[in-house]
Motif scaffolding. Sequence first.
Motif, PDB file in Angstrom:
ATOM      1  N   MET A   1      25.286-127.055 -25.777  1.00 38.14           N
ATOM      2  CA  MET A   1      25.346-126.459 -26.922  1.00 38.14           C
ATOM      3  C   MET A   1      24.821-125.075 -26.489  1.00 38.14           C
ATOM      4  O   MET A   1      24.384-124.379 -25.621  1.00 38.14           O
ATOM      5  N   ASP A   2      25.452-123.909 -27.450  1.00 33.71           N
ATOM      6  CA  ASP A   2      25.301-122.492 -27.223  1.00 33.71           C
ATOM      7  C   ASP A   2      23.845-122.101 -27.751  1.00 33.71           C
ATOM      8  O   ASP A   2      23.275-123.049 -28.783  1.00 33.71           O
ATOM      9  N   PRO A   3      23.128-121.040 -27.314  1.00 26.64           N
ATOM     10  CA  PRO A   3      22.096-120.632 -27.768  1.00 26.64           C
ATOM     11  C   PRO A   3      21.676-120.427 -29.444  1.00 26.64           C
ATOM     12  O   PRO A   3      20.831-120.855 -29.925  1.00 26.64           O
ATOM     13  N   GLU A   4      22.867-119.910 -30.073  1.00 25.97           N
ATOM     14  CA  GLU A   4      22.619-119.719 -31.424  1.00 25.97           C
ATOM     15  C   GLU A   4      22.574-121.349 -32.192  1.00 25.97           C
ATOM     16  O   GLU A   4      21.868-121.358 -33.109  1.00 25.97           O
ATOM     17  N   ALA A   5      23.341-122.129 -31.438  1.00 26.35           N
ATOM     18  CA  ALA A   5      23.046-123.711 -32.244  1.00 26.35           C
ATOM     19  C   ALA A   5      21.973-124.206 -31.880  1.00 26.35           C
ATOM     20  O   ALA A   5      21.241-124.869 -32.984  1.00 26.35           O
ATOM     21  N   ILE A   6      21.289-123.904 -30.803  1.00 27.56           N
ATOM     22  CA  ILE A   6      19.874-124.221 -30.424  1.00 27.56           C
ATOM     23  C   ILE A   6      19.042-123.704 -31.364  1.00 27.56           C
ATOM     24  O   ILE A   6      18.122-124.109 -32.137  1.00 27.56           O
ATOM     25  N   GLY A   7      19.183-122.495 -31.806  1.00 26.01           N
ATOM     26  CA  GLY A   7      18.317-121.691 -32.509  1.00 26.01           C
ATOM     27  C   GLY A   7      18.437-122.241 -34.036  1.00 26.01           C
ATOM     28  O   GLY A   7      17.400-122.473 -34.761  1.00 26.01           O
ATOM     29  N   ARG A   8      19.562-122.750 -34.702  1.00 22.17           N
ATOM     30  CA  ARG A   8      19.769-123.402 -35.731  1.00 22.17           C
ATOM     31  C   ARG A   8      19.019-124.603 -35.838  1.00 22.17           C
ATOM     32  O   ARG A   8      18.591-125.182 -36.870  1.00 22.17           O
ATOM     33  N   SER A   9      19.218-125.360 -34.758  1.00 21.56           N
ATOM     34  CA  SER A   9      18.626-126.573 -34.824  1.00 21.56           C
ATOM     35  C   SER A   9      16.999-126.379 -34.742  1.00 21.56           C
ATOM     36  O   SER A   9      16.198-127.202 -35.596  1.00 21.56           O
ATOM     37  N   TYR A  10      16.492-125.635 -34.020  1.00 14.44           N
ATOM     38  CA  TYR A  10      14.973-125.293 -34.270  1.00 14.44           C
ATOM     39  C   TYR A  10      14.699-124.725 -35.613  1.00 14.44           C
ATOM     40  O   TYR A  10      13.417-124.955 -36.196  1.00 14.44           O
ATOM     41  N   ASP A  11      15.459-124.039 -36.372  1.00 16.00           N
ATOM     42  CA  ASP A  11      15.140-123.516 -37.716  1.00 16.00           C
ATOM     43  C   ASP A  11      14.951-124.588 -38.582  1.00 16.00           C
ATOM     44  O   ASP A  11      14.119-124.542 -39.276  1.00 16.00           O
ATOM     45  N   GLN A  12      15.516-125.820 -38.447  1.00 15.81           N
ATOM     46  CA  GLN A  12      15.498-126.917 -39.166  1.00 15.81           C
ATOM     47  C   GLN A  12      13.925-127.792 -39.190  1.00 15.81           C
ATOM     48  O   GLN A  12      13.562-128.290 -40.116  1.00 15.81           O
ATOM     49  N   ILE A  13      13.285-127.332 -37.876  1.00 15.12           N
ATOM     50  CA  ILE A  13      12.308-128.160 -37.608  1.00 15.12           C
ATOM     51  C   ILE A  13      10.978-127.230 -37.494  1.00 15.12           C
ATOM     52  O   ILE A  13       9.860-127.524 -36.893  1.00 15.12           O
ATOM     53  N   ALA A  14      11.029-125.684 -37.741  1.00 19.53           N
ATOM     54  CA  ALA A  14      10.082-124.818 -37.527  1.00 19.53           C
ATOM     55  C   ALA A  14       9.027-125.253 -37.985  1.00 19.53           C
ATOM     56  O   ALA A  14       7.565-125.258 -37.517  1.00 19.53           O
ATOM     57  N   ARG A  15       8.896-125.544 -39.292  1.00 16.90           N
ATOM     58  CA  ARG A  15       7.567-125.844 -40.065  1.00 16.90           C
ATOM     59  C   ARG A  15       6.958-127.328 -39.527  1.00 16.90           C
ATOM     60  O   ARG A  15       5.625-127.339 -39.579  1.00 16.90           O
ATOM     61  N   LYS A  16       7.718-127.970 -38.866  1.00 19.49           N
ATOM     62  CA  LYS A  16       7.009-129.192 -38.310  1.00 19.49           C
ATOM     63  C   LYS A  16       6.055-129.134 -37.283  1.00 19.49           C
ATOM     64  O   LYS A  16       5.327-129.896 -36.878  1.00 19.49           O
ATOM     65  N   TRP A  17       6.325-128.014 -36.525  1.00 16.81           N
ATOM     66  CA  TRP A  17       5.473-127.497 -35.398  1.00 16.81           C
ATOM     67  C   TRP A  17       4.271-126.912 -35.779  1.00 16.81           C
ATOM     68  O   TRP A  17       3.440-126.645 -34.981  1.00 16.81           O
ATOM     69  N   GLN A  18       3.856-126.535 -36.947  1.00 16.05           N
ATOM     70  CA  GLN A  18       2.850-125.838 -37.519  1.00 16.05           C
ATOM     71  C   GLN A  18       1.476-126.520 -37.237  1.00 16.05           C
ATOM     72  O   GLN A  18       0.433-126.067 -37.154  1.00 16.05           O
ATOM     73  N   ASP A  19       1.451-128.109 -37.283  1.00 16.78           N
ATOM     74  CA  ASP A  19       0.262-128.802 -37.070  1.00 16.78           C
ATOM     75  C   ASP A  19       0.619-129.846 -36.237  1.00 16.78           C
ATOM     76  O   ASP A  19       0.578-131.036 -36.790  1.00 16.78           O
ATOM     77  N   LEU A  20       0.817-129.474 -34.953  1.00 14.79           N
ATOM     78  CA  LEU A  20       1.091-130.754 -33.960  1.00 14.79           C
ATOM     79  C   LEU A  20      -0.271-131.515 -33.761  1.00 14.79           C
ATOM     80  O   LEU A  20      -1.268-130.880 -33.691  1.00 14.79           O
ATOM     81  N   PRO A  21      -0.003-132.886 -33.735  1.00  9.48           N
ATOM     82  CA  PRO A  21      -1.208-133.776 -33.428  1.00  9.48           C
ATOM     83  C   PRO A  21      -1.843-133.491 -32.264  1.00  9.48           C
ATOM     84  O   PRO A  21      -3.133-133.457 -32.160  1.00  9.48           O
ATOM     85  N   ASN A  22      -1.025-133.211 -31.292  1.00  8.52           N
ATOM     86  CA  ASN A  22      -1.542-132.823 -29.914  1.00  8.52           C
ATOM     87  C   ASN A  22      -1.789-131.589 -29.466  1.00  8.52           C
ATOM     88  O   ASN A  22      -1.115-131.035 -29.110  1.00  8.52           O
ATOM     89  N   LYS A  23      -2.875-131.298 -29.971  1.00  8.13           N
ATOM     90  CA  LYS A  23      -3.244-129.665 -29.734  1.00  8.13           C
ATOM     91  C   LYS A  23      -3.488-129.271 -28.195  1.00  8.13           C
ATOM     92  O   LYS A  23      -3.534-128.152 -27.758  1.00  8.13           O
ATOM     93  N   SER A  24      -3.840-130.288 -27.321  1.00 10.19           N
ATOM     94  CA  SER A  24      -3.984-129.919 -25.990  1.00 10.19           C
ATOM     95  C   SER A  24      -2.702-130.061 -24.897  1.00 10.19           C
ATOM     96  O   SER A  24      -2.855-129.789 -23.966  1.00 10.19           O
ATOM     97  N   TYR A  25      -1.570-130.105 -25.638  1.00 13.98           N
ATOM     98  CA  TYR A  25      -0.240-130.375 -24.878  1.00 13.98           C
ATOM     99  C   TYR A  25      -0.009-129.091 -24.485  1.00 13.98           C
ATOM    100  O   TYR A  25       0.280-128.228 -24.743  1.00 13.98           O
ATOM    101  N   GLY A  26       0.206-129.273 -22.987  1.00 14.56           N
ATOM    102  CA  GLY A  26       0.384-127.838 -22.083  1.00 14.56           C
ATOM    103  C   GLY A  26      -0.881-126.950 -21.956  1.00 14.56           C
ATOM    104  O   GLY A  26      -0.579-126.147 -21.082  1.00 14.56           O
ATOM    105  N   ILE A  27      -1.743-127.080 -22.540  1.00 12.28           N
ATOM    106  CA  ILE A  27      -2.999-126.278 -22.313  1.00 12.28           C
ATOM    107  C   ILE A  27      -3.629-126.253 -20.784  1.00 12.28           C
ATOM    108  O   ILE A  27      -4.069-125.074 -20.157  1.00 12.28           O
ATOM    109  N   ALA A  28      -3.697-127.319 -20.320  1.00 11.50           N
ATOM    110  CA  ALA A  28      -4.260-127.472 -18.846  1.00 11.50           C
ATOM    111  C   ALA A  28      -3.372-126.809 -17.893  1.00 11.50           C
ATOM    112  O   ALA A  28      -3.713-126.138 -17.082  1.00 11.50           O
ATOM    113  N   GLN A  29      -1.928-126.880 -18.205  1.00 13.81           N
ATOM    114  CA  GLN A  29      -1.044-126.208 -17.216  1.00 13.81           C
ATOM    115  C   GLN A  29      -1.166-124.788 -17.517  1.00 13.81           C
ATOM    116  O   GLN A  29      -0.969-124.058 -16.442  1.00 13.81           O
TER     117      GLN A  29
END
Length: 199
Positions: A1-29
């Motif tokens: 997929m080209d970057p523009e297509a990736i961007g459009r895919s993430y546009d569709q789910i952007a709001r789902k990331w607002q309240d992720l259940p696992n707030k610690s994901y990646g923090i330790a790293q």
Amino acid sequence: MDPEAIGRSYDQIARKWQDLPNKSYGIAQFERAIQFTKNRGAALDVGCGSEGRMMDLLLHHGFQPEGLDVSAEMIALARARHPNVPFHHADISQWNFPRKYDFISAWDSTWHVPLQLQEPVLEKISASLAPSGVHLFTTVGFDEPGDHGDSGDMGIPLAYGTLGVRRLLELLSKFGCICRHLEYDQWPEKHLVVIAQKL
């Protein structure tokens, strides 16, 4: 997929990331990577998304962060959450870095860059690190290069690529960086965390 297509895919789910259940994901790293920094000036989060935890963390540690994302919707939501942080809507493979950064993160983001562009993107990021600057990123920890894709947990089409661990380490050295930390943080899944530092 080209970057523009990736961007459009993430546009569709952007709001789902607002309240992720696992707030610690990646923090330790992130915390581990920040420990390697010698200076805490400009920072850039590539593929910053909309959720804002990493911006909060960078601000907490005294950085002046910026965000970059290929998804227009992700950037709009990120700006609403952090109105005083500069955000850039752009494709990392085409974007020109405006300055050197003490810290650049690319958590679950640059692996979406088409495989043939991943080497020049890694070179560009490495060149944009200030002396002793730190680059934290994730990739797929396969031994050899390859492309693959799936619909992910969010049900949208996505593509991933990996340079392969051996080639990745060769390139970091070639581009003037040293690997400070390598971690398969979700074993047996091949999610690989890399912390590199500019020499």
